[in-house]
Motif scaffolding. Structure first.
Motif, mmCIF file in Angstrom:
data_model
loop_
_atom_site.group_PDB
_atom_site.id
_atom_site.type_symbol
_atom_site.label_atom_id
_atom_site.label_comp_id
_atom_site.label_asym_id
_atom_site.label_seq_id
_atom_site.Cartn_x
_atom_site.Cartn_y
_atom_site.Cartn_z
ATOM 1 N N GLY A 124 0.823 -1.219 0.000
ATOM 2 C CA GLY A 124 0.000 0.000 0.000
ATOM 3 C C GLY A 124 0.851 1.260 0.000
ATOM 4 O O GLY A 124 0.628 2.184 -0.793
ATOM 5 N N ALA A 125 1.862 1.288 0.880
ATOM 6 C CA ALA A 125 2.730 2.462 0.972
ATOM 7 C C ALA A 125 3.511 2.665 -0.325
ATOM 8 O O ALA A 125 3.705 3.798 -0.773
ATOM 9 N N ALA A 126 3.953 1.568 -0.945
ATOM 10 C CA ALA A 126 4.733 1.661 -2.184
ATOM 11 C C ALA A 126 3.876 2.217 -3.330
ATOM 12 O O ALA A 126 4.364 2.973 -4.167
ATOM 13 N N LEU A 127 2.589 1.848 -3.359
ATOM 14 C CA LEU A 127 1.714 2.276 -4.456
ATOM 15 C C LEU A 127 1.295 3.745 -4.356
ATOM 16 O O LEU A 127 1.070 4.397 -5.376
ATOM 17 N N LEU A 128 1.188 4.273 -3.121
ATOM 18 C CA LEU A 128 0.713 5.646 -2.924
ATOM 19 C C LEU A 128 1.484 6.647 -3.772
ATOM 20 O O LEU A 128 2.703 6.625 -3.815
ATOM 21 N N GLY A 129 0.745 7.526 -4.446
ATOM 22 C CA GLY A 129 1.365 8.606 -5.202
ATOM 23 C C GLY A 129 1.806 8.226 -6.608
ATOM 24 O O GLY A 129 2.216 9.082 -7.379
ATOM 25 N N HIS A 130 1.721 6.930 -6.951
ATOM 26 C CA HIS A 130 2.143 6.516 -8.294
ATOM 27 C C HIS A 130 1.006 6.605 -9.299
ATOM 28 O O HIS A 130 -0.167 6.666 -8.940
ATOM 29 N N LYS A 131 1.372 6.585 -10.599
ATOM 30 C CA LYS A 131 0.405 6.701 -11.695
ATOM 31 C C LYS A 131 0.338 5.388 -12.464
ATOM 32 O O LYS A 131 1.179 4.513 -12.304
ATOM 33 N N LYS A 132 -0.645 5.326 -13.362
ATOM 34 C CA LYS A 132 -0.806 4.180 -14.266
ATOM 35 C C LYS A 132 0.495 3.974 -15.040
ATOM 36 O O LYS A 132 1.155 4.952 -15.407
ATOM 37 N N ASP A 133 0.835 2.726 -15.267
ATOM 38 C CA ASP A 133 2.041 2.298 -15.993
ATOM 39 C C ASP A 133 3.332 2.440 -15.192
ATOM 40 O O ASP A 133 4.390 2.069 -15.667
ATOM 41 N N ASP A 134 3.268 2.988 -13.948
ATOM 42 C CA ASP A 134 4.480 3.076 -13.127
ATOM 43 C C ASP A 134 4.900 1.667 -12.701
ATOM 44 O O ASP A 134 4.058 0.813 -12.419
ATOM 45 N N GLU A 135 6.200 1.449 -12.645
ATOM 46 C CA GLU A 135 6.762 0.226 -12.078
ATOM 47 C C GLU A 135 7.012 0.532 -10.607
ATOM 48 O O GLU A 135 7.673 1.529 -10.300
ATOM 49 N N VAL A 136 6.480 -0.281 -9.728
ATOM 50 C CA VAL A 136 6.621 -0.023 -8.303
ATOM 51 C C VAL A 136 7.243 -1.244 -7.637
ATOM 52 O O VAL A 136 6.897 -2.374 -7.969
ATOM 53 N N THR A 137 8.140 -1.002 -6.692
ATOM 54 C CA THR A 137 8.741 -2.102 -5.951
ATOM 55 C C THR A 137 8.453 -1.916 -4.469
ATOM 56 O O THR A 137 8.644 -0.830 -3.935
ATOM 57 N N ALA A 138 7.961 -2.963 -3.845
ATOM 58 C CA ALA A 138 7.723 -2.941 -2.403
ATOM 59 C C ALA A 138 8.611 -4.012 -1.783
ATOM 60 O O ALA A 138 8.968 -4.984 -2.445
ATOM 61 N N ILE A 139 8.960 -3.831 -0.527
ATOM 62 C CA ILE A 139 9.714 -4.865 0.184
ATOM 63 C C ILE A 139 8.714 -5.618 1.061
ATOM 64 O O ILE A 139 8.086 -5.045 1.942
ATOM 65 N N GLY A 140 8.542 -6.888 0.768
ATOM 66 C CA GLY A 140 7.561 -7.700 1.490
ATOM 67 C C GLY A 140 8.019 -8.009 2.898
ATOM 68 O O GLY A 140 9.158 -7.731 3.273
ATOM 69 N N PRO A 141 7.131 -8.616 3.699
ATOM 70 C CA PRO A 141 7.435 -8.930 5.099
ATOM 71 C C PRO A 141 8.655 -9.849 5.241
ATOM 72 O O PRO A 141 9.361 -9.817 6.231
ATOM 73 N N THR A 142 8.925 -10.653 4.215
ATOM 74 C CA THR A 142 10.060 -11.580 4.290
ATOM 75 C C THR A 142 11.343 -10.923 3.802
ATOM 76 O O THR A 142 12.383 -11.547 3.775
ATOM 77 N N GLY A 143 11.246 -9.647 3.372
ATOM 78 C CA GLY A 143 12.434 -8.940 2.924
ATOM 79 C C GLY A 143 12.681 -9.048 1.432
ATOM 80 O O GLY A 143 13.601 -8.461 0.901
#
Length: 155
Positions: A124-143
């Motif tokens: 959720g935090a990684a997606l905030l503020g991004h637009k369509k077609d953006d590549e987003v990377t989040a760090i999951g609970p397992t790292g």
């Protein structure tokens, strides 16, 4: 969780409905159970009475919790015209070749099984503020990294 609860208008309404139900029907129902259990006589070895008292405690605790959330919550109105991910947005992403749909909500409303993820969660935090077609990377609970491409944003 801090005292900064974030709710969508729908989330607030759900909590208000639950509160109303607990304060009216559930409270009366538990009170009735306690009254009936008392009539069974000896309270000291009356498991029905203990169960009812425990349930009453849980009901009262939940009522207090909802009241606190409602009194401290910031209600976020979803901007109708935004091309960015905000709290309240429904986001479709491509995650490892699979389409996933998430609704971004405040922590008090999060329900992963229903696809409602917290704005404080890694994704959720990684997606905030991004637009369509953006590549987003989040760090999951397992790292490990979770890579996503935003396909669609609805408000």
């Amino acid at each position: 969780m801090g005292s900064d609860y974030i709710l969508t208008p729908e989330g607030r309404e759900k909590l208000e409905q639950e509160l109303h139900y607990l304060e009216t029907e559930k409270r009366a129902e538990v009170g009735e159970r306690i009254k009936v259990a008392r009539e069974f006589g000896d309270i000291s070895e009356n498991s029905e009475y203990d169960d009812a008292k425990n349930e009453q405690g849980m009901v009262e605790a939940r009522i207090a919790e909802i009241n606190q959330i409602l009194s401290e919550a910031t209600i976020v109105d979803t901007p109708k015209k935004s091309n960015k991910v905000t709290v309240g947005a429904i986001v479709t992403v491509n995650m490892g070749g699979k389409e996933r749909v998430f609704t971004i909500v405040g922590g008090a409303e999060a329900d992963v099984a229903a696809g409602k993820i917290s704005n404080e969660s890694p994704v959720g935090a990684a997606l905030l503020g991004h637009k369509k077609d953006d590549e987003v990377t989040a760090i999951g609970p397992t790292g490990r990294e979770i890579k996503m491409t935003i396909l669609k944003i609805e408000h």
